[in-house]
Design an enzyme around this catalytic site. Structure first.
Site, mmCIF file in Angstrom:
data_model
loop_
_atom_site.group_PDB
_atom_site.id
_atom_site.type_symbol
_atom_site.label_atom_id
_atom_site.label_comp_id
_atom_site.label_asym_id
_atom_site.label_seq_id
_atom_site.Cartn_x
_atom_site.Cartn_y
_atom_site.Cartn_z
ATOM 1 N N HIS A 148 0.829 -1.204 0.000
ATOM 2 C CA HIS A 148 0.000 0.000 0.000
ATOM 3 C C HIS A 148 0.861 1.251 0.000
ATOM 4 O O HIS A 148 2.086 1.197 0.093
ATOM 5 C CB HIS A 148 -0.966 0.001 1.195
ATOM 6 C CG HIS A 148 -0.296 -0.003 2.535
ATOM 7 N ND1 HIS A 148 0.430 1.063 3.030
ATOM 8 C CD2 HIS A 148 -0.241 -0.948 3.514
ATOM 9 C CE1 HIS A 148 0.877 0.783 4.228
ATOM 10 N NE2 HIS A 148 0.492 -0.435 4.547
ATOM 11 N N CYS A 156 3.164 -4.640 6.730
ATOM 12 C CA CYS A 156 2.925 -4.565 5.287
ATOM 13 C C CYS A 156 4.187 -4.107 4.560
ATOM 14 O O CYS A 156 5.188 -3.771 5.170
ATOM 15 C CB CYS A 156 1.788 -3.586 4.997
ATOM 16 S SG CYS A 156 0.203 -4.058 5.738
#
Length: 438
Positions: A148, A156
């Protein structure tokens, strides 16, 4: 309308607590999912004989801090078309073990259209598909692990916003061209002989050797490998006999592989073995820190849970050393700025005030008790002195004077004389009052 804003605000605040979550708050999410790839990349497609909507795949390398995008050429093989530095990834080298361990995953993952989020609270995002079949059969847990934007990571792979716009566009165009899913291969480092030699003593080495088989298959064929799981391990480019399947927890079937791939892999492995043996005498650069299995993952996960509850914890998670000791990289304490964090801070302040009142009350009780004991002691000393034949006189408000007997006699005589004089004066006054009337 106010209720709508309140609900949306709550969801956005929750993003700061949960880390990499998959928000769909339309009123606040940026809309950049329709951005087109720049002309520079389109020119690369033309130069490498690729269609704009041809299939893609991605490779991630933690140590090199790199995301690669590969695209299929018209001959069916893939070629690299873009490379991006990772803005931030959390944790250490090594796989993700459990929810909250802050580890970015390693392994072979699949992204489908439903995992693409054009309304992400992190600019744009797509879920990489953790946990996959391998993760689930090995008891590994976690959710919302993504690539992202926003350059913020709690497990992430986070990119800058311009980077994620391009990466997202690669996937979007491939899906529009008919690709049903694309592969993400996440590695701790480029799996060269030199790097494998550097990490040969690491507790994650066996896991990395397994990943390397898939890495090698792609290096040989330049086609994303077919990935299956059996006996709780990855297998690559294997074909199961008719009527059988790959069971992640079951025995691997008597699968087959193309003869051409077998020959190519044998030649590749022979060159690798020689390079590995040569690299054993070198250890530069030094290996980077790696996660030391489930024990360290559990330590970090517990820290994450307490932090999410708003508790005051160290600013960085604990670290497990190879000798088994637990270390803190910082002694600074703090809370996340969230409703839970503020609530916990208010409770701590209230408890501190109550504790202060209790301590002051206890100090007052202790002082009163000490004064009472001192008074008892004074009385006891006075009684003891009197019993010993001593005269006790008050010297001041807080002390007692004990006068020896040889000094007490003249004082007593003086007192008696003064008393006699007072009696004579009193008698004379009465006679005078009687004679003249009062």
């Amino acid at each position: 309308m106010f209720a709508k804003f309140a609900r949306s605000g709550f969801l956005i605040a929750a993003l700061g607590i949960a880390g990499c979550t998959n928000s769909s708050v339309q009123d606040f999410a940026p809309q950049y999912a329709s951005r087109q790839l720049p002309e520079k990349i389109l020119a690369t497609f033309r130069a490498k004989d690729m269609d704009k909507n041809a299939p893609i795949m991605a490779r991630i390398f933690k140590e090199e801090n790199t995301v690669e995008i590969w695209k299929q050429k018209r001959n069916g093989r893939y070629d690299i078309v873009a490379t991006y530095p990772i803005c931030k990834w959390s944790g250490k080298l090594g796989p993700k073990y459990t929810e909250g361990d802050r580890q970015a995953p390693e392994g072979f993952y699949t992204v489908r259209p439903s995992q693409m989020n054009p309304k992400s609270g992190y600019h744009l995002s797509f879920n990489i598909g953790f946990p996959n079949a391998y993760d689930r059969v090995n008891g590994r847990t976690g959710a919302n692990l993504m690539v992202h934007g926003a350059c913020s990571s709690s497990g992430c792979y986070s990119m800058t916003d311009p980077q994620i716009e391009e990466i997202y566009a690669f996937g979007r165009d491939a899906f529009q061209g008919g690709q049903t899913e694309f592969q993400i291969e996440a590695f701790p480092f480029r799996m060269t002989a030199a790097n494998m030699a550097r990490y040969r003593n690491d507790p994650n080495y066996d896991f990395w050797k397994m990943l390397k088989v898939g890495y090698d298959n792609f290096e040989i064929t330049k086609v994303p490998p077919k990935v299956d799981v059996c006996e709780k391990r990855y297998v690559f480019n294997q074909t199961a006999p008719a009527g059988t399947t790959f069971n992640p927890a079951g025995a691997c079937p008597a699968s087959t592989q193309s003869d051409a791939l077998k020959v190519a892999y044998t030649e590749y492995q022979s060159k690798y073995d020689a390079a590995f043996a040569s690299a054993l005498n070198s250890s530069k650069p030094a290996p980077r820190p790696t996660i030391l299995g489930t024990k360290e993952a559990a330590l970090v996960a517990d820290w994450s849970k307490r932090r999410a509850r708003g508790e005051r914890v160290t600013m960085d998670p604990p670290v497990l050393e190879p000798d088994g000791t637990v270390m803190q990289t910082t002694t600074r304490m703090g809370r996340i700025d969230s409703p839970l964090g503020r609530k916990m801070a208010a409770l701590d302040a209230e408890n501190a005030a109550k504790q202060k009142v209790a301590e002051e009350k206890a100090a007052a009780v202790a002082a009163a008790k000490a004064a009472k004991e001192a008074e008892k002691q004074r009385i006891a000393e006075a009684k003891a002195a009197k019993k010993a034949g001593k005269t006790v006189q008050p010297d001041d408000a807080n002390a007692i004077a004990v006068v020896p007997p040889d000094q007490a006699a003249p004082q007593e005589a003086a007192t008696q004389t003064a008393s006699g004089d007072d009696t004579m004066v009193s008698k004379m006054k009465k006679r005078l009052f009687g004679m003249f009337g009062g």
